[in-house]
Design a protein around this motif. Structure first.
Motif, PDB file in Angstrom:
ATOM      1  N   ARG A  14      34.919  18.365  28.276  1.00 42.26           N
ATOM      2  CA  ARG A  14      33.719  18.410  29.111  1.00 42.26           C
ATOM      3  C   ARG A  14      34.032  17.758  30.451  1.00 42.26           C
ATOM      4  O   ARG A  14      34.607  16.662  30.495  1.00 42.26           O
ATOM      5  CB  ARG A  14      32.565  17.695  28.416  1.00 42.26           C
ATOM      6  CG  ARG A  14      31.272  17.632  29.228  1.00 42.26           C
ATOM      7  CD  ARG A  14      30.116  17.164  28.371  1.00 42.26           C
ATOM      8  NE  ARG A  14      29.779  18.188  27.367  1.00 42.26           N
ATOM      9  CZ  ARG A  14      28.910  17.994  26.383  1.00 42.26           C
ATOM     10  NH1 ARG A  14      28.321  16.799  26.235  1.00 42.26           N
ATOM     11  NH2 ARG A  14      28.646  18.965  25.533  1.00 42.26           N
ATOM     12  N   PRO A  44      31.211  13.023  29.209  1.00 38.88           N
ATOM     13  CA  PRO A  44      32.279  13.927  29.644  1.00 38.88           C
ATOM     14  C   PRO A  44      33.655  13.330  29.360  1.00 38.88           C
ATOM     15  O   PRO A  44      33.831  12.114  29.277  1.00 38.88           O
ATOM     16  CB  PRO A  44      32.034  14.053  31.151  1.00 38.88           C
ATOM     17  CG  PRO A  44      31.351  12.779  31.522  1.00 38.88           C
ATOM     18  CD  PRO A  44      30.499  12.414  30.353  1.00 38.88           C
ATOM     19  N   ASP A  72      31.224  22.627  30.039  1.00 41.78           N
ATOM     20  CA  ASP A  72      32.068  22.586  28.836  1.00 41.78           C
ATOM     21  C   ASP A  72      33.137  23.658  28.953  1.00 41.78           C
ATOM     22  O   ASP A  72      32.831  24.840  29.202  1.00 41.78           O
ATOM     23  CB  ASP A  72      31.233  22.818  27.581  1.00 41.78           C
ATOM     24  CG  ASP A  72      30.393  21.602  27.223  1.00 41.78           C
ATOM     25  OD1 ASP A  72      30.784  20.482  27.594  1.00 41.78           O
ATOM     26  OD2 ASP A  72      29.349  21.772  26.573  1.00 41.78           O
TER      27      ASP A  72
END
Length: 314
Positions: free
Chosen positions: A94, A119, A310
Motif C-alpha cells: 500500500r 501504508p 493498493d
C-alpha cells in the motif's frame, strides 16, 4: 442570445487550441485552461439550452461540437473502472502520498490517516523542517524502519518512509527543483523504484516551461527504467495536460483511472468557500503492478488531500 454566442465561441476557440496542441507553443495560459477542462466548458450546456429554446440551429451545432469534446475529455475522469486482480503470488503493498504544505503547522494531523491506512510506503512532498517535525511528533512514522528524508525550507523538500529496505537513493535537481527517488526491495526477487514527485506549478510562462521540463524528464526516466516504477506525489498536472498524458503513455498507469475512482479532486482542500476542484496528486505505476484500490483522504491542514493506493507487484 448574444452572451450565449460569445460564451460558446470563446469555449470553441479554447477547445480548438487544445486540439491543435496550442499548449506546446503557449505553455501559459493554455495549461491553466486545460487544467480546468471538467468545469470550464459547463456554460456551453446552458448555451445549448438557449439555442434549443430559441431554435437557433447554428448556435446549437456549435454548442454540440464543444459539448462533445468536453464529454470525450471528461468522461474518463468520472466513469467507473475495473480494478485489477492481484494475482496469485503477487507481493501486495500500500502506497500513500501527501503534499504537506511547507508552512502547515497542523501537518501532524496526517498521522491519524497514516495509522488508519497503514501504508507500506509513504511518499511526502513539501517536506520542510516544520512539516517533517509535526508528522514525526504524531508518532505515525515510528513503525517505518527505512527512510530517505530531504527536508528543505520552502516547497520542494521530499521524503520516503518504507517498511521495506531502501537503497540507491538520489535527489538530482531537475529544472531547478529536487527530484527524490529510491529503490524499494519488496522481497529477495522483487524491487521497484519510487519517485517522490513535486513539479513546479505552471502559473507563469517561465514556471510552465520548467514544469514541462520536469514532466518530460520523468517520461525519459520511465522509458529508460530497468525496474518497475511508482511515481507518487503532486504533479501539478491533470489528465488534461499533454505533458501528463505523455508521461502516462511512456509506460505507467494512473491508479485513479484503472480503478475508476470517479470525481475525486485533491486540490484545493483548504478553501473555506469552495470544495476541491482539481486532481493534481497522483500515483502512477508500471504495468508490473496490479492496481486494486484507490482512495482520497481528508483535509489535514494542507491544501492537498492525501491519496492511498493498493498495488500488487506481480
Amino acid at each position: 442570445m448574444l452572451a450565449a454566442w460569445i460564451t460558446t465561441a470563446g469555449l470553441a476557440l479554447i477547445a480548438a487550441g487544445r486540439l491543435v496542441h496550442l499548449d506546446d507553443a503557449v505553455a501559459w495560459p493554455a495549461s491553466a485552461a486545460n487544467a480546468l477542462t471538467p468545469l470550464l466548458y459547463l456554460p456551453v450546456y446552458a448555451a445549448l439550452a438557449i439555442g434549443f429554446a430559441l431554435r437557433r440551429g447554428r448556435l446549437m451545432i456549435l454548442c454540440v461540437l464543444v459539448a462533445a469534446a468536453h464529454l470525450v475529455w471528461t468522461a474518463p475522469e468520472v466513469i467507473p473502472g475495473d480494478p485489477d486482480e492481484a494475482g496469485q503470488g503477487s507481493a501486495r503493498l500500500r502506497v500513500m502520498t501527501a503534499n504537506l504544505l511547507y508552512r502547515n503547522a497542523e501537518a501532524g494531523q496526517l498521522g491519524q490517516q497514516i495509522r488508519q491506512a497503514s501504508p507500506d510506503v509513504i511518499v511526502l512532498v513539501e517536506v520542510s523542517p516544520l512539516t517533517l517535525a509535526k508528522v514525526r511528533e504524531s508518532g505515525a512514522l515510528e513503525g517505518y524502519r527505512y527512510s530517505e528524508a530531504r527536508p528543505e525550507e520552502g516547497a520542494f523538500g521530499a521524503a520516503v518512509f518504507s517498511r521495506f529496505p531502501l537503497s540507491d537513493a538520489a535527489a538530482p535537481e531537475v529544472a531547478g527543483s529536487m527530484s527524490l527517488r529510491a529503490t524499494v526491495r519488496v522481497d529477495e526477487r522483487r524491487s521497484f523504484v519510487v519517485y517522490a514527485v513535486h513539479t513546479i506549478s505552471p502559473t507563469s510562462g517561465d514556471y510552465a516551461r520548467r514544469w514541462r521540463d520536469q514532466l518530460d524528464q520523468l517520461q525519459e526516466e520511465v522509458r529508460a527504467a530497468r525496474l518497475p516504477v511508482v511515481l507518487a506525489g503532486d504533479f501539478n498536472a491533470t489528465r488534461d495536460h499533454r505533458p501528463m498524458r505523455r508521461l502516462i503513455s511512456a509506460g505507467v498507469r494512473d491508479a485513479h483511472d484503472v480503478v475508476g475512482a470517479g470525481w475525486t479532486p485533491t486540490w484545493n482542500a483548504d478553501m473555506v468557500m469552495f470544495p476541491p476542484v482539481l486532481r493534481i496528486d497522483h500515483v502512477l505505476a508500471s504495468p508490473a503492478f496490479a492496481i486494486t484500490s484507490y482512495r482520497v483522504g481528508t483535509e489535514f491542514g494542507s491544501d492537498h488531500r492525501p491519496v492511498t493506493v493498493d498495488l500488487a507487484l506481480r
